[in-house]
Design an enzyme around this catalytic site. Structure first.
Site, PDB file in Angstrom:
ATOM      1  N   ARG A  50       0.847  -1.194   0.000  1.00 22.22           N
ATOM      2  CA  ARG A  50       0.000   0.000   0.000  1.00 22.22           C
ATOM      3  C   ARG A  50       0.881   1.241   0.000  1.00 22.22           C
ATOM      4  O   ARG A  50       1.397   1.636   1.046  1.00 22.22           O
ATOM      5  CB  ARG A  50      -0.911   0.011   1.226  1.00 22.22           C
ATOM      6  CG  ARG A  50      -1.900  -1.144   1.268  1.00 22.22           C
ATOM      7  CD  ARG A  50      -2.679  -1.116   2.578  1.00 22.22           C
ATOM      8  NE  ARG A  50      -3.662  -2.182   2.639  1.00 22.22           N
ATOM      9  CZ  ARG A  50      -4.444  -2.414   3.695  1.00 22.22           C
ATOM     10  NH1 ARG A  50      -4.336  -1.642   4.767  1.00 22.22           N
ATOM     11  NH2 ARG A  50      -5.314  -3.408   3.678  1.00 22.22           N
ATOM     12  N   ASP A  52       1.870   5.195  -0.124  1.00 22.81           N
ATOM     13  CA  ASP A  52       1.272   6.387   0.473  1.00 22.81           C
ATOM     14  C   ASP A  52       0.960   7.444  -0.584  1.00 22.81           C
ATOM     15  O   ASP A  52       1.354   7.332  -1.749  1.00 22.81           O
ATOM     16  CB  ASP A  52       2.229   6.991   1.509  1.00 22.81           C
ATOM     17  CG  ASP A  52       2.364   6.128   2.751  1.00 22.81           C
ATOM     18  OD1 ASP A  52       1.435   5.358   3.042  1.00 22.81           O
ATOM     19  OD2 ASP A  52       3.409   6.233   3.419  1.00 22.81           O
ATOM     20  N   ARG A 202      11.401   6.040   3.504  1.00 24.05           N
ATOM     21  CA  ARG A 202      11.537   7.502   3.548  1.00 24.05           C
ATOM     22  C   ARG A 202      12.282   7.949   4.805  1.00 24.05           C
ATOM     23  O   ARG A 202      13.008   8.951   4.783  1.00 24.05           O
ATOM     24  CB  ARG A 202      10.162   8.157   3.473  1.00 24.05           C
ATOM     25  CG  ARG A 202       9.519   8.046   2.091  1.00 24.05           C
ATOM     26  CD  ARG A 202       8.055   8.440   2.111  1.00 24.05           C
ATOM     27  NE  ARG A 202       7.891   9.790   2.623  1.00 24.05           N
ATOM     28  CZ  ARG A 202       6.705  10.268   3.038  1.00 24.05           C
ATOM     29  NH1 ARG A 202       5.627   9.486   3.007  1.00 24.05           N
ATOM     30  NH2 ARG A 202       6.616  11.499   3.479  1.00 24.05           N
TER      31      ARG A 202
END
Length: 255
Positions: A50, A52, A202
């Protein structure tokens, strides 16, 4: 019901992410709506990961179940027709067995992160890279990246809203290259593992960028990892430079 594996490319900017959300534009919702144009009913597709809001995909994988036995090429062409003009493309489609599961059958997920280093504003790559104005120390970042390899408690690099049962993950690869492009030098981060925590990539890249500027030493990265504390993480970098680049399976349906 015949099952199909879809390889999907998308530009993440217009979407709240992969996951379907009521009254908001999502990649999953767009593809399910396209499937409903082909077989009018509710559709639920399952993806390998999934992504973002703002995150892109070069090779997301999802599976769907159809009532009709479609020719795989015709199914991909029909979906691409109904997905226009959204920046989503089905780049491959294959019939698979009922036991294929895009998420649970996956054995590796590979992410690419791109940092563009130049002072002039990005034009062609706008929205597709994290742009910084300074150069980075490649060797220092590589040294720090090596400290993250292997099995660790990655609480420091995990979002506070992460829903994973455990912060312990095994990082298989974190390679960093400087690539000279017509638009300017880029730093490419190749990150691979069986699975990731929310915001883990990230968080890695944001902390490694601190090492690259000299604000952190490689030893600071080790201290952050050992702290097992989200507050010890460097700044989380923006989503625009992140791509889901590959999903690996024991029996690759697209091989």
């Amino acid at each position: 019901m015949p099952r199909y594996a879809l390889k999907i490319e998308y530009h993440g900017a217009p979407f709240v992410g992969w996951q379907r959300q009521t009254n908001l534009a999502s990649v999953q919702g767009a593809i399910e709506a396209a499937l409903a144009r082909l077989e009018p009913r509710d559709h639920t597709i399952v993806a390998a990961g999934r992504t973002d809001a703002g995150v892109h995909a070069l090779a997301q994988v999802a599976h769907c179940d159809m009532e009709t036995a479609w020719d795989a090429f015709r199914l991909s062409e029909a979906l691409n027709y109904h997905l226009k003009p959204l920046p989503i493309a089905i780049t491959d489609c294959r019939a698979v067995s009922d036991d294929f599961h895009a998420r649970f059958s996956a054995r590796e997920r590979r992410y690419l992160f791109r940092i563009l280093s130049r002072r002039a504003p990005a034009t062609h790559c706008a929205g597709l890279v994290w742009q910084i104005k300074h150069q980075l120390d490649l060797e220092a970042m590589r040294q720090a990246a090596g400290l993250l390899l292997g099995k660790h408690d990655f609480t420091t690099f995990r979002s506070t809203v992460c829903q994973a049962d455990s912060p312990v993950k095994t990082l298989d690869r974190l390679d960093i290259e400087r690539v000279e492009t017509p638009g300017g030098p880029e730093y490419h981060f190749d990150v691979r593992a069986r699975s990731f925590l929310h915001n883990q990539v990230r968080s890695f890249v944001g902390s490694l960028e601190r090492v690259g500027t000299g604000s952190w030493s490689p030893e600071d990265m080790q201290r952050a990892l050992d702290a097992r504390d989200r507050a010890a993480c460097g700044p989380v970098c923006p989503p625009q430079g992140l791509y889901l680049a590959h999903v690996g399976y024991p029996d690759d349906p697209f091989a």
